[in-house]
Design a protein around this motif. Sequence first.
Motif, PDB file in Angstrom:
ATOM      1  N   ARG A  19     -99.491  94.355  43.006  1.00  0.00           N
ATOM      2  CA  ARG A  19     -98.685  93.477  43.863  1.00  0.00           C
ATOM      3  C   ARG A  19     -97.973  92.424  43.020  1.00  0.00           C
ATOM      4  O   ARG A  19     -98.559  91.861  42.094  1.00  0.00           O
ATOM      5  N   PHE A  20     -96.702  92.172  43.373  1.00  0.00           N
ATOM      6  CA  PHE A  20     -95.928  91.184  42.633  1.00  0.00           C
ATOM      7  C   PHE A  20     -96.540  89.797  42.806  1.00  0.00           C
ATOM      8  O   PHE A  20     -96.876  89.384  43.916  1.00  0.00           O
ATOM      9  N   GLU A  21     -96.677  89.093  41.678  1.00  0.00           N
ATOM     10  CA  GLU A  21     -97.239  87.747  41.720  1.00  0.00           C
ATOM     11  C   GLU A  21     -96.193  86.694  41.388  1.00  0.00           C
ATOM     12  O   GLU A  21     -95.981  85.759  42.152  1.00  0.00           O
ATOM     13  N   LYS A  22     -95.523  86.835  40.236  1.00  0.00           N
ATOM     14  CA  LYS A  22     -94.486  85.873  39.871  1.00  0.00           C
ATOM     15  C   LYS A  22     -93.673  86.389  38.693  1.00  0.00           C
ATOM     16  O   LYS A  22     -94.044  87.376  38.038  1.00  0.00           O
ATOM     17  N   ALA A  23     -92.549  85.734  38.434  1.00  0.00           N
ATOM     18  CA  ALA A  23     -91.702  86.046  37.279  1.00  0.00           C
ATOM     19  C   ALA A  23     -91.930  84.986  36.206  1.00  0.00           C
ATOM     20  O   ALA A  23     -91.925  83.787  36.503  1.00  0.00           O
ATOM     21  N   LEU A  24     -92.147  85.436  34.976  1.00  0.00           N
ATOM     22  CA  LEU A  24     -92.397  84.520  33.863  1.00  0.00           C
ATOM     23  C   LEU A  24     -91.089  84.209  33.147  1.00  0.00           C
ATOM     24  O   LEU A  24     -90.345  85.110  32.777  1.00  0.00           O
ATOM     25  N   THR A  25     -90.802  82.943  32.971  1.00  0.00           N
ATOM     26  CA  THR A  25     -89.586  82.494  32.290  1.00  0.00           C
ATOM     27  C   THR A  25     -89.812  82.478  30.780  1.00  0.00           C
ATOM     28  O   THR A  25     -90.951  82.593  30.315  1.00  0.00           O
ATOM     29  N   PRO A  26     -88.723  82.353  29.974  1.00  0.00           N
ATOM     30  CA  PRO A  26     -88.891  82.346  28.522  1.00  0.00           C
ATOM     31  C   PRO A  26     -89.887  81.297  28.036  1.00  0.00           C
ATOM     32  O   PRO A  26     -89.925  80.171  28.540  1.00  0.00           O
ATOM     33  N   GLY A  27     -90.705  81.693  27.079  1.00  0.00           N
ATOM     34  CA  GLY A  27     -91.733  80.809  26.545  1.00  0.00           C
ATOM     35  C   GLY A  27     -93.069  81.532  26.466  1.00  0.00           C
ATOM     36  O   GLY A  27     -93.151  82.753  26.618  1.00  0.00           O
ATOM     37  N   ARG A  28     -94.137  80.777  26.224  1.00  0.00           N
ATOM     38  CA  ARG A  28     -95.486  81.342  26.139  1.00  0.00           C
ATOM     39  C   ARG A  28     -96.263  81.024  27.419  1.00  0.00           C
ATOM     40  O   ARG A  28     -96.214  79.907  27.920  1.00  0.00           O
ATOM     41  N   HIS A  29     -96.970  82.031  27.912  1.00  0.00           N
ATOM     42  CA  HIS A  29     -97.723  81.880  29.152  1.00  0.00           C
ATOM     43  C   HIS A  29     -99.136  82.424  28.956  1.00  0.00           C
ATOM     44  O   HIS A  29     -99.327  83.454  28.307  1.00  0.00           O
ATOM     45  N   ASN A  30    -100.091  81.737  29.525  1.00  0.00           N
ATOM     46  CA  ASN A  30    -101.461  82.223  29.558  1.00  0.00           C
ATOM     47  C   ASN A  30    -101.699  82.906  30.899  1.00  0.00           C
ATOM     48  O   ASN A  30    -101.624  82.273  31.952  1.00  0.00           O
ATOM     49  N   VAL A  31    -101.958  84.205  30.840  1.00  0.00           N
ATOM     50  CA  VAL A  31    -102.088  85.018  32.047  1.00  0.00           C
ATOM     51  C   VAL A  31    -103.478  85.623  32.090  1.00  0.00           C
ATOM     52  O   VAL A  31    -103.958  86.158  31.079  1.00  0.00           O
ATOM     53  N   ARG A  32    -104.119  85.539  33.227  1.00  0.00           N
ATOM     54  CA  ARG A  32    -105.449  86.152  33.363  1.00  0.00           C
ATOM     55  C   ARG A  32    -105.305  87.662  33.200  1.00  0.00           C
ATOM     56  O   ARG A  32    -104.508  88.306  33.881  1.00  0.00           O
ATOM     57  N   ALA A  33    -106.083  88.225  32.292  1.00  0.00           N
ATOM     58  CA  ALA A  33    -105.916  89.627  31.905  1.00  0.00           C
ATOM     59  C   ALA A  33    -106.413  90.602  32.958  1.00  0.00           C
ATOM     60  O   ALA A  33    -105.947  91.745  33.024  1.00  0.00           O
ATOM     61  N   ASN A  34    -107.327  90.216  33.791  1.00  0.00           N
ATOM     62  CA  ASN A  34    -107.946  91.120  34.754  1.00  0.00           C
ATOM     63  C   ASN A  34    -106.941  91.625  35.793  1.00  0.00           C
ATOM     64  O   ASN A  34    -106.368  90.839  36.548  1.00  0.00           O
ATOM     65  N   GLY A  35    -106.730  92.940  35.823  1.00  0.00           N
ATOM     66  CA  GLY A  35    -105.895  93.564  36.849  1.00  0.00           C
ATOM     67  C   GLY A  35    -104.415  93.287  36.752  1.00  0.00           C
ATOM     68  O   GLY A  35    -103.685  93.499  37.716  1.00  0.00           O
ATOM     69  N   ARG A  36    -103.930  92.818  35.627  1.00  0.00           N
ATOM     70  CA  ARG A  36    -102.506  92.459  35.542  1.00  0.00           C
ATOM     71  C   ARG A  36    -101.672  93.580  34.938  1.00  0.00           C
ATOM     72  O   ARG A  36    -102.118  94.362  34.116  1.00  0.00           O
ATOM     73  N   GLN A  37    -100.433  93.693  35.409  1.00  0.00           N
ATOM     74  CA  GLN A  37     -99.434  94.604  34.846  1.00  0.00           C
ATOM     75  C   GLN A  37     -98.154  93.801  34.618  1.00  0.00           C
ATOM     76  O   GLN A  37     -97.792  92.952  35.436  1.00  0.00           O
ATOM     77  N   LEU A  38     -97.481  94.077  33.486  1.00  0.00           N
ATOM     78  CA  LEU A  38     -96.269  93.349  33.127  1.00  0.00           C
ATOM     79  C   LEU A  38     -95.071  94.293  33.069  1.00  0.00           C
ATOM     80  O   LEU A  38     -95.197  95.448  32.643  1.00  0.00           O
ATOM     81  N   ALA A  39     -93.922  93.803  33.499  1.00  0.00           N
ATOM     82  CA  ALA A  39     -92.670  94.560  33.396  1.00  0.00           C
ATOM     83  C   ALA A  39     -91.633  93.653  32.750  1.00  0.00           C
ATOM     84  O   ALA A  39     -91.266  92.616  33.313  1.00  0.00           O
ATOM     85  N   ARG A  40     -91.170  94.048  31.564  1.00  0.00           N
ATOM     86  CA  ARG A  40     -90.163  93.248  30.842  1.00  0.00           C
ATOM     87  C   ARG A  40     -88.765  93.697  31.260  1.00  0.00           C
ATOM     88  O   ARG A  40     -88.421  94.871  31.156  1.00  0.00           O
ATOM     89  N   ILE A  41     -87.948  92.752  31.708  1.00  0.00           N
ATOM     90  CA  ILE A  41     -86.591  93.033  32.177  1.00  0.00           C
ATOM     91  C   ILE A  41     -85.597  92.354  31.247  1.00  0.00           C
ATOM     92  O   ILE A  41     -85.602  91.122  31.117  1.00  0.00           O
ATOM     93  N   ASP A  42     -84.760  93.141  30.603  1.00  0.00           N
ATOM     94  CA  ASP A  42     -83.744  92.624  29.688  1.00  0.00           C
ATOM     95  C   ASP A  42     -82.544  92.118  30.494  1.00  0.00           C
ATOM     96  O   ASP A  42     -81.948  92.866  31.276  1.00  0.00           O
ATOM     97  N   LEU A  43     -82.196  90.851  30.314  1.00  0.00           N
ATOM     98  CA  LEU A  43     -81.119  90.236  31.101  1.00  0.00           C
ATOM     99  C   LEU A  43     -79.777  90.205  30.375  1.00  0.00           C
ATOM    100  O   LEU A  43     -78.810  89.648  30.889  1.00  0.00           O
ATOM    101  N   ARG A  44     -79.715  90.800  29.198  1.00  0.00           N
ATOM    102  CA  ARG A  44     -78.444  90.804  28.459  1.00  0.00           C
ATOM    103  C   ARG A  44     -77.435  91.733  29.132  1.00  0.00           C
ATOM    104  O   ARG A  44     -77.802  92.693  29.817  1.00  0.00           O
ATOM    105  N   THR A  45     -76.168  91.441  28.938  1.00  0.00           N
ATOM    106  CA  THR A  45     -75.119  92.255  29.550  1.00  0.00           C
ATOM    107  C   THR A  45     -75.101  93.654  28.928  1.00  0.00           C
ATOM    108  O   THR A  45     -75.440  93.833  27.766  1.00  0.00           O
ATOM    109  N   GLU A  46     -74.706  94.630  29.735  1.00  0.00           N
ATOM    110  CA  GLU A  46     -74.591  96.012  29.265  1.00  0.00           C
ATOM    111  C   GLU A  46     -73.174  96.507  29.514  1.00  0.00           C
ATOM    112  O   GLU A  46     -72.522  96.122  30.489  1.00  0.00           O
ATOM    113  N   VAL A  47     -72.717  97.385  28.629  1.00  0.00           N
ATOM    114  CA  VAL A  47     -71.357  97.916  28.712  1.00  0.00           C
ATOM    115  C   VAL A  47     -71.424  99.409  29.032  1.00  0.00           C
ATOM    116  O   VAL A  47     -72.152 100.164  28.375  1.00  0.00           O
ATOM    117  N   PHE A  48     -70.668  99.816  30.043  1.00  0.00           N
ATOM    118  CA  PHE A  48     -70.586 101.222  30.435  1.00  0.00           C
ATOM    119  C   PHE A  48     -69.135 101.683  30.247  1.00  0.00           C
ATOM    120  O   PHE A  48     -68.217 101.087  30.821  1.00  0.00           O
TER     121      PHE A  48
END
Length: 203
Positions: free
Chosen positions: A46-75
């Motif tokens: 279940r979605f919990e929150k979005a982490l902003t740039p920087g260092r974060h302490n996240v409880r390891a139990n049951g967590r999943q991370l998805a990294r989303i690249d916000l840079r522009t893309e060219v097609f």
Amino acid sequence: MIVIAVIAGAWAWISTLFRKGTMALLGFEQVCVRQFETVLLYRNGRFEKALTPGRHNVRANGRQLARIDLRTEVFRLTQNAVSADSFAVSLIYVARTQIVDPRASFESTQNYRDEICMRLQSVVKAMCSRKPRLDIQTDHQSFSHSVQKAANQVFRSIGCECLTFELMQVETAGPAIELDNRRTGLAARASGGVAEKGALAAM
């Protein structure tokens, strides 16, 4: 044996302390988010929150991370379409896109790049069907503006934005009906030739 186990446990504890810090001993894991990305944190699916740039302490139990690249893309795409006055046109265009809603982009589709290409091609096809061939060829700016505006409407549901759209090149292949007739004629001649060769072989 008990002494060895105690020493091993103490060494593991000290090693974890030096490598990951004191928070690791409390069940937390440090996550580093780079300047150009957002990390989505899910807890037990279940979605919990979005982490902003920087260092974060996240409880390891049951967590999943998805990294989303916000840079522009060219097609850069090449596409065939039919104009409002039934001319077959071949277009080359470049679109710059960017993710503006990381969660929507991640959850709405398995591959948002393929989704962008498909939706962009649909928009260009629809826009060509509304404009005559001469307008598409001579007024690239107006066509590009119309496609960009329409693309932003269909990109919204997948959390993306079309920053720029530029029509680079347009070539006309001739009236679409004539092309279809020409292809049909070629196919008929080809099938007739095959049939004639078959008859000669039978003789």
